[in-house]
Design a protein around this motif. Sequence first.
Motif, mmCIF file in Angstrom:
data_model
loop_
_atom_site.group_PDB
_atom_site.id
_atom_site.type_symbol
_atom_site.label_atom_id
_atom_site.label_comp_id
_atom_site.label_asym_id
_atom_site.label_seq_id
_atom_site.Cartn_x
_atom_site.Cartn_y
_atom_site.Cartn_z
ATOM 1 N N ASP A 24 -9.470 11.270 -1.271
ATOM 2 C CA ASP A 24 -8.274 11.415 -2.111
ATOM 3 C C ASP A 24 -7.074 10.728 -1.467
ATOM 4 O OD1 ASP A 24 -9.656 12.833 -4.029
ATOM 5 O OD2 ASP A 24 -8.893 14.796 -3.403
ATOM 6 N N PHE A 25 -6.834 10.996 -0.179
ATOM 7 C CA PHE A 25 -5.677 10.406 0.501
ATOM 8 C C PHE A 25 -5.787 8.892 0.604
ATOM 9 C CE2 PHE A 25 -5.084 14.695 2.652
ATOM 10 C CZ PHE A 25 -4.008 15.038 1.855
ATOM 11 N N LEU A 26 -6.997 8.371 0.755
ATOM 12 C CA LEU A 26 -7.171 6.925 0.899
ATOM 13 C C LEU A 26 -7.118 6.190 -0.431
ATOM 14 C CD1 LEU A 26 -9.916 6.764 3.654
ATOM 15 C CD2 LEU A 26 -7.443 6.488 3.894
ATOM 16 N N SER A 27 -7.350 6.881 -1.537
ATOM 17 C CA SER A 27 -7.328 6.208 -2.835
ATOM 18 C C SER A 27 -6.011 6.421 -3.580
ATOM 19 C CB SER A 27 -8.501 6.665 -3.699
ATOM 20 O OG SER A 27 -8.391 8.039 -4.000
ATOM 21 N N GLN A 28 -5.363 7.549 -3.369
ATOM 22 C CA GLN A 28 -4.117 7.867 -4.083
ATOM 23 C C GLN A 28 -2.928 7.419 -3.245
ATOM 24 O OE1 GLN A 28 -4.433 12.063 -4.934
ATOM 25 N NE2 GLN A 28 -6.361 11.782 -5.996
ATOM 26 N N THR A 29 -2.619 6.142 -3.342
ATOM 27 C CA THR A 29 -1.589 5.540 -2.494
ATOM 28 C C THR A 29 -0.528 4.847 -3.341
ATOM 29 O OG1 THR A 29 -2.813 3.464 -2.374
ATOM 30 C CG2 THR A 29 -3.271 5.100 -0.659
ATOM 31 N N TRP A 30 0.563 4.494 -2.684
ATOM 32 C CA TRP A 30 1.598 3.662 -3.289
ATOM 33 C C TRP A 30 1.921 2.576 -2.283
ATOM 34 C CZ3 TRP A 30 3.896 2.232 -7.571
ATOM 35 C CH2 TRP A 30 5.067 1.478 -7.490
ATOM 36 N N CYS A 31 1.864 1.320 -2.694
ATOM 37 C CA CYS A 31 2.203 0.207 -1.811
ATOM 38 C C CYS A 31 3.594 -0.301 -2.165
ATOM 39 C CB CYS A 31 1.177 -0.919 -1.930
ATOM 40 S SG CYS A 31 1.576 -2.318 -0.847
ATOM 41 N N ASN A 32 4.503 -0.238 -1.197
ATOM 42 C CA ASN A 32 5.866 -0.720 -1.415
ATOM 43 C C ASN A 32 5.935 -2.243 -1.489
ATOM 44 O OD1 ASN A 32 7.235 1.735 -1.606
ATOM 45 N ND2 ASN A 32 7.364 1.929 0.612
ATOM 46 N N HIS A 33 4.906 -2.918 -1.043
ATOM 47 C CA HIS A 33 4.892 -4.383 -1.083
ATOM 48 C C HIS A 33 4.344 -4.879 -2.423
ATOM 49 C CE1 HIS A 33 5.930 -4.374 3.161
ATOM 50 N NE2 HIS A 33 5.009 -3.434 3.301
ATOM 51 N N CYS A 34 3.235 -4.280 -2.866
ATOM 52 C CA CYS A 34 2.633 -4.660 -4.149
ATOM 53 C C CYS A 34 3.340 -3.993 -5.331
ATOM 54 C CB CYS A 34 1.160 -4.236 -4.183
ATOM 55 S SG CYS A 34 0.118 -5.040 -2.942
ATOM 56 N N LEU A 35 4.067 -2.907 -5.048
ATOM 57 C CA LEU A 35 4.713 -2.092 -6.072
ATOM 58 C C LEU A 35 3.694 -1.589 -7.094
ATOM 59 C CD1 LEU A 35 8.028 -4.079 -6.584
ATOM 60 C CD2 LEU A 35 7.626 -2.075 -5.140
ATOM 61 N N GLU A 36 2.545 -1.147 -6.559
ATOM 62 C CA GLU A 36 1.478 -0.610 -7.392
ATOM 63 C C GLU A 36 0.933 0.656 -6.750
ATOM 64 O OE1 GLU A 36 -1.528 -3.337 -8.985
ATOM 65 O OE2 GLU A 36 -0.358 -4.943 -8.061
#
Length: 75
Positions: A24-36
């Motif tokens: 769960d922690f590895l898949s439910q992420t937010w990337c500030n670089h990709c903005l996705e």
Amino acid sequence: MTESLDGQPIERDFSARSMEEQEDFLSQTWCNHCLEMDLGMVNPKEYETKERIWIEGECVKCGKVTVTEIVEEEE
């Protein structure tokens, strides 16, 4: 929680979490670089201070550092 004497983050054992939590922690992420969201992360390291717990890893898409803060719910 444990905190070092100088207030620096302490590394925790991410692998001590259940496989379900890890996934769960590895898949439910937010990337500030990709903005996705939910791109995923690899090479996770878990840290804690007195105030918070978080996981740092590399975004699966761009490879830049991404952080997921963990909020532990009290029962």
